[in-house]
Scaffold this motif. Structure first.
Motif, PDB file in Angstrom:
ATOM      1  N   ASP A   1       0.810  -1.220   0.000  1.00  0.00           N
ATOM      2  CA  ASP A   1       0.000   0.000   0.000  1.00  0.00           C
ATOM      3  C   ASP A   1       0.842   1.269   0.000  1.00  0.00           C
ATOM      4  OD1 ASP A   1      -2.340  -1.416  -0.087  1.00  0.00           O
ATOM      5  OD2 ASP A   1      -2.749  -1.276   2.068  1.00  0.00           O
ATOM      6  N   ASN A   2       1.907   1.327   0.840  1.00  0.00           N
ATOM      7  CA  ASN A   2       2.656   2.589   0.862  1.00  0.00           C
ATOM      8  C   ASN A   2       3.503   2.785  -0.400  1.00  0.00           C
ATOM      9  OD1 ASN A   2       4.981   1.034   1.522  1.00  0.00           O
ATOM     10  ND2 ASN A   2       4.903   1.589   3.698  1.00  0.00           N
ATOM     11  N   ILE A   3       3.944   1.706  -1.017  1.00  0.00           N
ATOM     12  CA  ILE A   3       4.646   1.839  -2.297  1.00  0.00           C
ATOM     13  C   ILE A   3       3.685   2.317  -3.376  1.00  0.00           C
ATOM     14  CG2 ILE A   3       5.810   0.557  -4.135  1.00  0.00           C
ATOM     15  CD1 ILE A   3       7.053  -1.195  -1.924  1.00  0.00           C
ATOM     16  N   LEU A   4       2.494   1.737  -3.420  1.00  0.00           N
ATOM     17  CA  LEU A   4       1.513   2.150  -4.418  1.00  0.00           C
ATOM     18  C   LEU A   4       1.097   3.603  -4.221  1.00  0.00           C
ATOM     19  CD1 LEU A   4      -0.826  -0.981  -4.612  1.00  0.00           C
ATOM     20  CD2 LEU A   4       0.894  -0.255  -6.272  1.00  0.00           C
ATOM     21  N   GLU A   5       0.972   4.035  -2.993  1.00  0.00           N
ATOM     22  CA  GLU A   5       0.584   5.422  -2.731  1.00  0.00           C
ATOM     23  C   GLU A   5       1.627   6.398  -3.261  1.00  0.00           C
ATOM     24  OE1 GLU A   5      -0.719   8.341   0.997  1.00  0.00           O
ATOM     25  OE2 GLU A   5       0.030   6.311   1.382  1.00  0.00           O
ATOM     26  N   ILE A   6       2.897   6.082  -3.039  1.00  0.00           N
ATOM     27  CA  ILE A   6       3.968   6.952  -3.533  1.00  0.00           C
ATOM     28  C   ILE A   6       3.950   7.002  -5.058  1.00  0.00           C
ATOM     29  CG2 ILE A   6       6.484   7.160  -3.734  1.00  0.00           C
ATOM     30  CD1 ILE A   6       6.591   6.036  -0.820  1.00  0.00           C
ATOM     31  N   ILE A   7       3.763   5.860  -5.692  1.00  0.00           N
ATOM     32  CA  ILE A   7       3.713   5.820  -7.153  1.00  0.00           C
ATOM     33  C   ILE A   7       2.533   6.627  -7.678  1.00  0.00           C
ATOM     34  CG2 ILE A   7       3.341   4.314  -9.144  1.00  0.00           C
ATOM     35  CD1 ILE A   7       4.886   2.137  -7.592  1.00  0.00           C
ATOM     36  N   GLN A   8       1.378   6.453  -7.064  1.00  0.00           N
ATOM     37  CA  GLN A   8       0.167   7.148  -7.532  1.00  0.00           C
ATOM     38  C   GLN A   8       0.280   8.659  -7.379  1.00  0.00           C
ATOM     39  OE1 GLN A   8      -2.694   5.098  -5.109  1.00  0.00           O
ATOM     40  NE2 GLN A   8      -2.692   3.257  -6.402  1.00  0.00           N
ATOM     41  N   ASN A   9       1.012   9.118  -6.369  1.00  0.00           N
ATOM     42  CA  ASN A   9       1.125  10.552  -6.108  1.00  0.00           C
ATOM     43  C   ASN A   9       2.317  11.207  -6.799  1.00  0.00           C
ATOM     44  OD1 ASN A   9      -1.153  10.580  -4.473  1.00  0.00           O
ATOM     45  ND2 ASN A   9       0.016  10.078  -2.627  1.00  0.00           N
TER      46      ASN A   9
END
Length: 267
Positions: free
Chosen positions: A85-93
């Motif tokens: 989740d935190n990796i995906l959040e960084i990528i999405q932002n």
């Protein structure tokens, strides 16, 4: 024109035991310009300090970024543990994050081959698969287990780069069979790197990349000094001689390969 497919400018600007003579961002960019290095991939190694890497990419058109946690860091050495989740959040932002890395296995610094490395490696591949982003692979003294995990986690679905390749022809063939690119650093210029040089001659033109891994591993003629993205030019020049082709050809194929793997970087 050249592209440095793997560097750490954030570390290059900070004094450390490995980098006793840091240089400024302005110097990095000017030296890149002077040596016709027009793009570079800034590599994340920890979520604790990922913002520095993101800022470099977001504030400079020459730079792109990755997000991941390096296997050199044990769980006790980092504050923010990686999750899908935190990796995906960084990528999405952050649209300029184009890959998940630097991830993998390191049995040099962690000789006991701890299970946590394998579990973290698999987790970060899972994040890359969900994000549909390539992976940047670190493998030191661990090719067999690295390739086994890449296979078991279906990493070929997103592909990626075996960075700072230090294997032989057989290792290169395995990487290629998995659909990965093979990236050569300044190590390939060392006289002692005969197996790596043979692998560099073996790899097909459409699957090679060049990098510095700066501030580490400066190529000849700067071996033993602080490395920087501008010096990727010397890796290209050595590969041209090794592969009996022109520097222009190495420039063309490595830039094309980078853009093929990372199509959003062509703009």
């Amino acid at each position: 024109m050249f592209i440095d497919s793997h560097c750490h400018p954030d570390l290059l600007m900070q004094p450390s035991e490995d980098n006793p003579t840091p240089i400024t961002l302005a110097e990095i960019l000017q030296n890149m310009h002077d040596n016709k290095v027009f793009k570079a991939l800034c590599i994340g190694v920890s979520l604790d300090n990922i913002q520095q890497v993101l800022d470099l990419a977001n504030q400079n058109p020459q730079f792109f970024a990755t997000v991941g946690v390096h296997p050199e860091y044990s769980n006790e050495q980092i504050k923010i543990q990686p999750t899908v989740d935190n990796i995906l959040e960084i990528i999405q932002n952050n649209p300029k994050v184009i890959a998940v890395g630097e991830i993998g296995l390191d049995y040099h610094w962690h000789k006991d081959k701890p299970q946590w490395q394998k579990e973290r490696f698999a987790l970060q591949i899972q994040a890359a698969l969900q994000a549909k982003k390539p992976v940047i692979i670190h493998s030191r003294d661990a090719f067999d287990d690295t390739f086994a995990i890449l296979k078991s986690e279906n990493a070929s679905q997103v592909g990626g780069i075996i960075h700072c390749f230090t294997g032989n022809i057989d290792d290169a063939k395995t990487a290629l069979d998995l659909g990965f690119y093979v990236s050569f650093s300044g190590i390939v210029t060392f006289k002692s790197a005969k197996e790596i040089q043979e692998a560099a001659k073996y790899c097909p033109a459409d699957r090679i990349l060049i990098e510095t891994d700066s501030p580490f591993l400066a190529p000849v003629p700067f071996r033993g000094k602080t490395n920087q993205p501008a010096y990727v030019r010397y890796v290209a020049e050595f590969l041209a001689t090794l592969r009996k082709t022109s520097v222009e050809n190495i420039s063309q194929i490595t830039c094309q390969n980078f853009h093929t793997l990372f199509p959003t970087t062509t703009a």
